[in-house]
Motif scaffolding. Structure first.
Motif, short mmCIF file in Angstrom:
data_model
loop_
_atom_site.label_atom_id
_atom_site.label_comp_id
_atom_site.label_asym_id
_atom_site.label_seq_id
_atom_site.Cartn_x
_atom_site.Cartn_y
_atom_site.Cartn_z
N ASN A 64 0.80 -1.22 0.00
CA ASN A 64 0.00 0.00 0.00
C ASN A 64 0.84 1.27 0.00
OD1 ASN A 64 -3.13 -0.39 0.30
ND2 ASN A 64 -2.17 -2.08 1.41
N ILE A 65 2.13 1.11 -0.24
CA ILE A 65 3.03 2.25 -0.39
C ILE A 65 3.64 2.13 -1.78
CG2 ILE A 65 5.06 3.46 0.52
CD1 ILE A 65 4.43 2.27 3.25
N PRO A 66 2.89 2.56 -2.82
CA PRO A 66 3.36 2.39 -4.20
C PRO A 66 4.64 3.16 -4.50
CG PRO A 66 1.45 3.83 -4.14
CD PRO A 66 1.58 3.24 -2.77
N THR A 357 3.36 14.13 -0.73
CA THR A 357 4.14 14.42 -1.92
C THR A 357 4.76 13.14 -2.45
OG1 THR A 357 4.73 16.54 -0.89
CG2 THR A 357 5.97 15.87 -2.84
N ALA A 358 4.62 12.92 -3.74
CA ALA A 358 5.33 11.81 -4.40
C ALA A 358 6.63 12.38 -4.93
CB ALA A 358 4.50 11.25 -5.55
N ASP A 389 5.93 7.28 -0.72
CA ASP A 389 4.58 7.75 -0.45
C ASP A 389 3.59 6.60 -0.61
OD1 ASP A 389 3.05 8.35 -3.37
OD2 ASP A 389 5.23 8.38 -3.43
N GLY A 390 2.55 6.63 0.21
CA GLY A 390 1.58 5.55 0.20
C GLY A 390 0.15 6.02 0.04
N PHE A 391 -0.76 5.05 0.06
CA PHE A 391 -2.18 5.35 -0.02
C PHE A 391 -2.68 5.86 1.32
CE2 PHE A 391 -2.24 1.73 -3.29
CZ PHE A 391 -2.15 2.60 -4.35
#
Length: 420
Positions: A64-66, A357-358, A389-391
């Motif tokens: 869940n942390i793409p 922030t990605a 960064d994650g969901f």
């Protein structure tokens, strides 16, 4: 200034945890925060309730942390979600688990978590200075040796933890300062994009649907006609486009596709529980029931009122057309639009409005076990300043706490005050 000191820059989740763990390991710690108030961004997480973590297993958290979730394996195993809950429990903040495994303080007050952290730091003897803006990391003989404040004053330390956040919600202090500081030391900053951010649509009709929330819908994200993501759950229409949990989850991929110059669309399946065939039969039954009504009135059982006009427009049908005048092909067209209502994504809302922030400091240049820079010994990086960064669901705070804990422990060891 005493020797063997750890200097932490940024009083957000990662900075709080880094300062706590460094002090617990025996280091003399100074925490610098440029804002007047500590933990401002943490105070607004989870809509002010502070979704501190998620009870999912580590492998599920990583999933869940793409944004480079696999980088966190070591840090997560060293300080996982149960460790986070135990940590807060020991500080007097009991937690509870809600839908989706989300963990919140029992009080539903983010302020309780922040105040407990600040109290803990004071008890540990951590010195805290607010309104202390750091301009650059001081490096001597290739080693991080402290910081230079915006005033020009130098503050020396044996190790520095950079945990200043990303570039979202700049009013909380996350204004991208850390990227400039890291870049000045030779670090690579991957493209900084908004993540967990609402999407702006080209279609004007969304303004009329403003405030409408939908549950149990499926949305598919397309880039140049190719499926790049899909989510099921809740969403909401706004005056500019769409938002809500499933939209936010897809926004990172949308931002990347838009940055690459791709044509981005969001396809809504308003009746995902029904196959096209079953739904077409349902539409036919409804139209038999309302055969003497105008279409705009004969679809009340099928759709929320605010969506009837947009659906009929997409099906090239007049809302005033009598139901009994519909041809089979027109009825099938309505069914198809309800299962495939297309929105064209023009852009994301600004980075300043993103939840996270990605992008950020490249994880390739950071030791995943210690969070120490591979370029500048004695410099540790943690939290949103790193390209992680994650969901939604507690994953981003867990990442920050895990990175902060690693940076705190290992910076203390670097400073010579503790052994890991």
């Amino acid at each position: 200034m005493s020797a063997r000191r750890v200097l932490v820059v940024g009083a957000g989740p990662a900075g709080f945890m880094a300062a706590a763990k460094a002090a617990e390991a025996g280091a003399s710690v100074l925490l610098l925060e440029k804002m007047k108030q500590l933990g401002r961004k943490m105070m607004i997480t989870g809509k002010g309730r502070c979704n501190i973590t998620n009870v999912a297993p580590v492998a599920e958290i990583v999933k869940n942390i793409p944004g480079n979730g696999s980088f966190l394996y070591s840090a997560l195993h060293a300080f996982d979600n149960e460790d986070v809950r135990d940590f807060f429990r020991e500080l007097g903040v009991e937690t509870k688990v809600e839908r989706g495994g989300r963990v919140f303080p029992v009080s539903d007050r983010a302020a309780d978590a922040v105040e407990a952290l600040v109290r803990h730091l004071h008890e540990l003897g951590v010195k805290i200075e607010t309104e202390a803006r750091v301009a650059e990391i001081l490096v001597e003989e290739g080693h991080a040796a402290g910081v230079v404040l915006a005033s020009g004053a130098k503050m020396r330390a044996d190790a520095v933890v950079l945990a200043v956040g990303g570039a979202s919600y700049p009013g909380t202090g996350s204004s991208g300062d850390g990227y400039a500081m890291a870049r000045a030391l030779g670090h690579t900053i991957t493209d900084v994009l908004p993540s967990l951010v609402p999407l702006v649509t080209e279609e004007d009709w969304v303004k009329e649907a403003q405030g409408l929330s939908l549950r149990n819908v499926r949305v598919t994200l397309l880039a140049d006609g190719r499926r790049i993501g899909e989510e099921f759950g809740e969403m909401m229409f706004t005056h500019f486009g769409v938002t809500g949990p499933i939209v936010l989850s897809l926004s990172r991929m949308a931002a990347q596709a838009l940055a690459a110059g791709k044509f981005v669309e969001l396809v809504l399946d308003l009746k995902p529980a029904l196959t096209p065939e079953v739904f077409a039969a349902r539409v036919q039954r409804d139209f038999e029931k309302y055969r003497n009504k105008a279409l705009k009135n004969g679809m009340r059982d099928l759709l929320p009122g605010k969506l009837i006009a947009p659906v009929l427009d997409a099906a090239y049908l007049s809302p005033e057309k009598p139901v009994h005048d519909l041809r089979r092909e027109e009825r099938m067209r309505i069914s198809e639009v309800i299962k495939h209502l297309v929105l064209t994504i023009e852009k994301t809302r600004p980075l300043a409005e993103a939840i996270v922030t990605a992008g950020g400091v490249s994880t390739k240049e950071i030791d995943p076990k210690t969070m120490e820079s591979k370029l500048v010994p004695g410099l540790y990086l943690a939290g949103e300043v790193v390209d992680v960064d994650g969901f939604t669901g507690g994953y981003n705070l867990q990442a920050a706490f895990s990175m902060g804990a690693a940076a705190g422990r290992w910076s203390a060891a670097r400073a010579g005050e503790a052994e890991i």
